[in-house]
Design an enzyme around this catalytic site. Sequence first.
Site, PDB file in Angstrom:
ATOM      1  N   SER A  29       0.806  -1.163  -0.013  1.00 40.02           N
ATOM      2  CA  SER A  29      -0.007  -0.117  -0.030  1.00 40.02           C
ATOM      3  C   SER A  29       0.848   1.155   0.020  1.00 40.02           C
ATOM      4  O   SER A  29       1.811   1.460   0.694  1.00 40.02           O
ATOM      5  CB  SER A  29      -0.849   0.045   1.349  1.00 40.02           C
ATOM      6  OG  SER A  29      -1.750  -0.955   1.252  1.00 40.02           O
ATOM      7  N   HIS A  59      -3.109   0.657  -4.485  1.00 37.27           N
ATOM      8  CA  HIS A  59      -2.419  -0.421  -5.283  1.00 37.27           C
ATOM      9  C   HIS A  59      -2.764  -0.125  -6.825  1.00 37.27           C
ATOM     10  O   HIS A  59      -3.567   0.295  -7.143  1.00 37.27           O
ATOM     11  CB  HIS A  59      -2.715  -1.771  -4.775  1.00 37.27           C
ATOM     12  CG  HIS A  59      -2.439  -2.511  -3.777  1.00 37.27           C
ATOM     13  ND1 HIS A  59      -1.492  -3.267  -3.356  1.00 37.27           N
ATOM     14  CD2 HIS A  59      -2.758  -2.016  -2.171  1.00 37.27           C
ATOM     15  CE1 HIS A  59      -1.288  -3.613  -2.135  1.00 37.27           C
ATOM     16  NE2 HIS A  59      -2.035  -2.712  -1.217  1.00 37.27           N
ATOM     17  N   HIS A  81      -4.578  -9.660  -1.156  1.00 39.39           N
ATOM     18  CA  HIS A  81      -4.711  -9.970   0.142  1.00 39.39           C
ATOM     19  C   HIS A  81      -5.662 -11.152   0.237  1.00 39.39           C
ATOM     20  O   HIS A  81      -6.565 -11.099  -0.251  1.00 39.39           O
ATOM     21  CB  HIS A  81      -4.834  -9.035   0.972  1.00 39.39           C
ATOM     22  CG  HIS A  81      -4.141  -7.470   0.727  1.00 39.39           C
ATOM     23  ND1 HIS A  81      -4.359  -6.749  -0.428  1.00 39.39           N
ATOM     24  CD2 HIS A  81      -3.077  -7.039   1.159  1.00 39.39           C
ATOM     25  CE1 HIS A  81      -3.680  -5.640  -0.505  1.00 39.39           C
ATOM     26  NE2 HIS A  81      -2.782  -6.046   0.737  1.00 39.39           N
ATOM     27  N   TYR A  83      -7.814 -11.165   2.567  1.00 41.34           N
ATOM     28  CA  TYR A  83      -9.085 -10.681   3.161  1.00 41.34           C
ATOM     29  C   TYR A  83      -9.792 -10.163   1.956  1.00 41.34           C
ATOM     30  O   TYR A  83     -11.212  -9.921   1.952  1.00 41.34           O
ATOM     31  CB  TYR A  83      -8.697  -9.592   4.281  1.00 41.34           C
ATOM     32  CG  TYR A  83      -7.992  -8.249   3.612  1.00 41.34           C
ATOM     33  CD1 TYR A  83      -8.793  -7.265   2.543  1.00 41.34           C
ATOM     34  CD2 TYR A  83      -6.832  -8.105   3.842  1.00 41.34           C
ATOM     35  CE1 TYR A  83      -7.834  -6.286   2.214  1.00 41.34           C
ATOM     36  CE2 TYR A  83      -6.123  -6.882   3.611  1.00 41.34           C
ATOM     37  CZ  TYR A  83      -6.769  -6.176   2.627  1.00 41.34           C
ATOM     38  OH  TYR A  83      -5.811  -4.888   2.278  1.00 41.34           O
ATOM     39  N   GLU A  84      -9.313  -9.985   0.741  1.00 40.50           N
ATOM     40  CA  GLU A  84     -10.385  -9.739  -0.464  1.00 40.50           C
ATOM     41  C   GLU A  84     -11.030 -10.837  -0.858  1.00 40.50           C
ATOM     42  O   GLU A  84     -12.069 -10.528  -1.263  1.00 40.50           O
ATOM     43  CB  GLU A  84      -9.242  -9.165  -1.508  1.00 40.50           C
ATOM     44  CG  GLU A  84      -8.517  -8.048  -1.330  1.00 40.50           C
ATOM     45  CD  GLU A  84      -7.747  -7.659  -2.471  1.00 40.50           C
ATOM     46  OE1 GLU A  84      -8.004  -7.225  -3.404  1.00 40.50           O
ATOM     47  OE2 GLU A  84      -6.382  -7.491  -2.176  1.00 40.50           O
ATOM     48  N   ALA A 111       3.168  -2.134   4.033  1.00 42.82           N
ATOM     49  CA  ALA A 111       2.748  -1.075   5.113  1.00 42.82           C
ATOM     50  C   ALA A 111       2.343  -2.005   6.475  1.00 42.82           C
ATOM     51  O   ALA A 111       1.707  -2.799   6.451  1.00 42.82           O
ATOM     52  CB  ALA A 111       1.796  -0.254   4.762  1.00 42.82           C
ATOM     53  N   MET A 206      -1.100  -7.112   7.123  1.00 45.67           N
ATOM     54  CA  MET A 206      -2.160  -8.102   6.562  1.00 45.67           C
ATOM     55  C   MET A 206      -1.759  -8.707   5.255  1.00 45.67           C
ATOM     56  O   MET A 206      -2.480  -9.493   4.707  1.00 45.67           O
ATOM     57  CB  MET A 206      -3.471  -7.282   6.262  1.00 45.67           C
ATOM     58  CG  MET A 206      -4.035  -6.532   7.374  1.00 45.67           C
ATOM     59  SD  MET A 206      -5.412  -5.722   7.006  1.00 45.67           S
ATOM     60  CE  MET A 206      -5.553  -4.658   8.453  1.00 45.67           C
ATOM     61  N   SER A 207      -0.239  -8.996   5.115  1.00 45.12           N
ATOM     62  CA  SER A 207       0.296  -9.582   3.745  1.00 45.12           C
ATOM     63  C   SER A 207       1.405 -10.234   3.881  1.00 45.12           C
ATOM     64  O   SER A 207       1.816 -10.669   5.135  1.00 45.12           O
ATOM     65  CB  SER A 207       0.075  -8.391   2.708  1.00 45.12           C
ATOM     66  OG  SER A 207       1.377  -7.449   3.049  1.00 45.12           O
ATOM     67  N   ASN A 230       2.233   3.317  11.072  1.00 44.46           N
ATOM     68  CA  ASN A 230       1.432   3.738  12.334  1.00 44.46           C
ATOM     69  C   ASN A 230       2.094   2.975  13.661  1.00 44.46           C
ATOM     70  O   ASN A 230       2.753   2.093  13.331  1.00 44.46           O
ATOM     71  CB  ASN A 230       0.023   3.626  12.374  1.00 44.46           C
ATOM     72  CG  ASN A 230      -0.334   2.173  11.913  1.00 44.46           C
ATOM     73  OD1 ASN A 230      -0.287   1.640  10.608  1.00 44.46           O
ATOM     74  ND2 ASN A 230      -0.662   1.110  12.860  1.00 44.46           N
ATOM     75  N   HIS A 242      -7.036   3.108   6.830  1.00 45.56           N
ATOM     76  CA  HIS A 242      -6.393   2.841   5.546  1.00 45.56           C
ATOM     77  C   HIS A 242      -5.957   4.105   4.890  1.00 45.56           C
ATOM     78  O   HIS A 242      -4.770   4.185   4.105  1.00 45.56           O
ATOM     79  CB  HIS A 242      -7.320   2.143   4.735  1.00 45.56           C
ATOM     80  CG  HIS A 242      -6.513   1.647   3.500  1.00 45.56           C
ATOM     81  ND1 HIS A 242      -5.562   0.746   3.411  1.00 45.56           N
ATOM     82  CD2 HIS A 242      -6.902   1.848   1.839  1.00 45.56           C
ATOM     83  CE1 HIS A 242      -5.135   0.596   2.256  1.00 45.56           C
ATOM     84  NE2 HIS A 242      -6.032   1.111   1.415  1.00 45.56           N
TER      85      HIS A 242
HETATM   86  N1  HPA Z   1      -2.154  -3.458  11.430  1.00 41.91           N
HETATM   87  C1  HPA Z   1      -2.194  -4.307  10.361  1.00 41.91           C
HETATM   88  N2  HPA Z   1      -2.022  -3.852   9.045  1.00 41.91           N
HETATM   89  C2  HPA Z   1      -1.276  -2.627   8.684  1.00 41.91           C
HETATM   90  C3  HPA Z   1      -1.385  -1.738  10.032  1.00 41.91           C
HETATM   91  C4  HPA Z   1      -1.585  -2.163  11.202  1.00 41.91           C
HETATM   92  O1  HPA Z   1      -1.546  -1.465  12.301  1.00 41.91           O
HETATM   93  N3  HPA Z   1      -0.703  -0.684   9.467  1.00 41.91           N
HETATM   94  C5  HPA Z   1      -0.691  -0.643   8.150  1.00 41.91           C
HETATM   95  N4  HPA Z   1      -0.982  -1.863   7.883  1.00 41.91           N
END
Ligand code: HPA
Length: 268
Positions: A29, A59, A81, A83-84, A111, A206-207, A230, A242
């Site tokens: 991302s 993306h 991903h 989750y998609e 990310a 998540m990847s 973050n 996101h």
């Molecule tokens: N958690 C999961 N996926 C992420 C995060 C997070 O804090 N930040 C960016 N992708």
Amino acid sequence: MSKNAEALAAQIRNLAGAEPVKLGLILGSGLGHLAGAVQGVAIPYADLPGFPHAGVSGHNPNLVIGDLEGVRVAVFGGRAHYYESGDPAAMRLPLEVLRALGAEAVMATNAAGSLRADIQPGDLMLLSDHINFSGLNPLIGEKTDARFVPMKDAHDPALRAALQAAAKTCGIPLPEGVYAWYSGPSFETPAEIRAIKILGGDAVGMSTVPEVILARFLGLRAVAVSTITNMAAGLSEENISHEHTKAMAPLGAAKLEKILRAALRAMA
Ligand code: HPA
């Protein structure tokens, strides 16, 4: 290697030339602009039957084949991903195609949220290892004995050393840590983050983990870098979203591009 992957590799060679690819790059991302840095041919995923739709904003669903710092690369501008679609093997075909194009290695970027006070938003983290916190596996259903993939040193020590050397040349800190794969698409709860911390996770996302498993299965060396967007849930006052991920990822992406270019120059 599936017949489908061989056919797609032939289609790609027709469009982009037959010279073998050395390295694949999967962009996370907010990292999509890296694809624009490559001198080469962009092929929309939509033209590659079986490729994922990669519908997550931030993306860019193109495969770019070309030259970056004198090395022939294949850049996957978007990833699928779990989750998609609910399919943890959603990136299997693209990785099979990468192998069929001759690549020896793949670098995944993502990310991620940090669990470590010394790794802050805007920083990078090189994955030393991972924890499959999701319990899912892209090789479930695979019938051959090749499914029993050893995962020691799955994050290739030599490629990690090459990225560390490149980071040093660039004067950019590249701390190493353990990445925990959370299925998403909801973010983690603070209690889950505390659990991941106890288990030994340094960052969460998540990847990447299914891609590393698939890469090792296919005989590709793997390495991965997180751009920290973050602090993980409950570790700062900031709201996680996101939008925030997409806004913060380019900070790390600029550093990552410098390191990657230096590593490729050393490899060329
Ligand atoms: N958690 C999961 N996926 C992420 C995060 C997070 O804090 N930040 C960016 N992708």
